[in-house]
Design a protein around this motif. Structure first.
Motif, mmCIF file in Angstrom:
data_model
loop_
_atom_site.group_PDB
_atom_site.id
_atom_site.type_symbol
_atom_site.label_atom_id
_atom_site.label_comp_id
_atom_site.label_asym_id
_atom_site.label_seq_id
_atom_site.Cartn_x
_atom_site.Cartn_y
_atom_site.Cartn_z
ATOM 1 N N SER A 98 0.772 -1.011 0.035
ATOM 2 C CA SER A 98 0.018 -0.002 0.028
ATOM 3 C C SER A 98 0.734 1.183 -0.088
ATOM 4 N N ALA A 99 2.004 1.232 0.867
ATOM 5 C CA ALA A 99 2.843 2.613 1.072
ATOM 6 C C ALA A 99 3.364 2.570 -0.570
ATOM 7 N N GLY A 100 3.919 1.620 -1.069
ATOM 8 C CA GLY A 100 4.497 1.526 -2.277
ATOM 9 C C GLY A 100 3.561 2.357 -3.463
ATOM 10 N N ALA A 101 2.188 1.946 -3.500
ATOM 11 C CA ALA A 101 1.101 2.300 -4.281
ATOM 12 C C ALA A 101 1.019 3.640 -4.227
ATOM 13 N N ILE A 102 0.873 4.360 -2.741
ATOM 14 C CA ILE A 102 0.603 5.546 -2.625
ATOM 15 C C ILE A 102 1.747 6.294 -3.115
ATOM 16 N N ALA A 103 3.179 5.922 -2.790
ATOM 17 C CA ALA A 103 4.239 6.672 -3.551
ATOM 18 C C ALA A 103 4.274 6.609 -4.668
ATOM 19 N N ARG A 104 3.856 5.529 -5.565
ATOM 20 C CA ARG A 104 3.912 5.803 -6.996
ATOM 21 C C ARG A 104 2.810 6.536 -7.668
ATOM 22 N N SER A 105 1.653 6.788 -6.625
ATOM 23 C CA SER A 105 0.642 7.664 -7.267
ATOM 24 C C SER A 105 0.795 9.011 -7.058
ATOM 25 N N ARG A 106 1.957 9.486 -6.271
ATOM 26 C CA ARG A 106 2.158 10.687 -6.009
ATOM 27 C C ARG A 106 3.242 11.312 -6.905
ATOM 28 N N ARG A 107 3.915 10.368 -7.695
ATOM 29 C CA ARG A 107 4.893 10.678 -8.621
ATOM 30 C C ARG A 107 4.387 11.552 -9.821
#
Length: 226
Positions: A217-226
């Motif tokens: 989930s943290a990885g998905a959130i980080a990717r969505s903010r790029r």
């Protein structure tokens, strides 16, 4: 004893394709300690036997399961009749746990045999983790503390060892040794840590899954903010 007992159990379990074998090991299966060279070697051998047997059972596709519990120091009569070549009466290396603590872990392992092994007690977990990353440090620590920590101030008197013959053939000494007071003291000091370690050990699969989900989930959130 472990080998013969396991083979006897397998002769009955394999034809039924059902059963669980719990090998009772020790932290010294991974981390040998001074004054217990024979015991440490035997537990190392049991660890290898267990791992090889587990592989063979998995290869055979049987529903017979084997698991192993790695115990901490336990207050049993072992220390009243173990073969002793020193001049002092032996004692368990602290912290000391009562037999009931070990028994509960063994019963849990029998009921949940999918795990290949269980580490029982915070001291066991800490010892095995430290030994995995800094075994040389433990060598030096045990060289300084492992001798005095396993001997009392009492000199040996009329010592009878049970290596070649039983010394309790005409009496039942029960499960407890003579270190109830020390075990009670250690439980007050380390009981909370043991409880936490036990809970983590029993629920480690769910905890690992939760950690993996949180990381994803943290990885998905980080990717969505790029």
């Amino acid at each position: 004893g472990y080998v013969y007992a396991t083979r006897a159990a397998l002769r009955r379990m394999l034809p039924r394709d059902h059963g669980t074998i719990v090998q009772v090991g020790s932290a010294v299966a991974y981390r040998g300690i001074p004054l217990q060279t024979a015991y440490s070697g035997a537990k190392h051998a049991l660890q290898g036997w267990h791992e090889a047997l587990r592989c063979e059972l998995l290869h055979a596709g049987t529903h017979v399961r084997t698991t192993m519990v790695q115990l901490p120091a336990v207050n049993t009569p072992q220390f009243d009749w173990v073969l002793n070549r020193t001049t002092r009466s032996p004692r368990p290396l602290r912290p000391i746990h009562q037999p009931e603590f070990a028994a509960r872990a063994i019963v849990h392992a029998a009921d949940h045999p999918a795990r290949r092994e269980y580490w029982v007690g915070a001291s066991t977990a800490a010892t095995l983790m430290l030994n995995a990353v800094a075994p040389g440090l433990l060598d030096r620590y045990l060289a300084r503390t492992g001798f005095a920590g396993q001997e009392t101030d009492e000199p040996l008197r009329d010592w009878r060892a049970n290596l070649w013959r039983p010394v309790d053939a005409h009496e039942d000494r029960g499960a407890h040794g003579r270190f109830d007071k020390d075990a009670a003291t250690d439980n007050r000091h380390y009981g909370a840590a043991d409880a936490v370690q036990g809970w983590i050990s029993r629920h480690h699969t769910a905890l690992a899954a939760s950690a993996a989900a949180a990381a994803a989930s943290a990885g998905a959130i980080a990717r969505s903010r790029r």
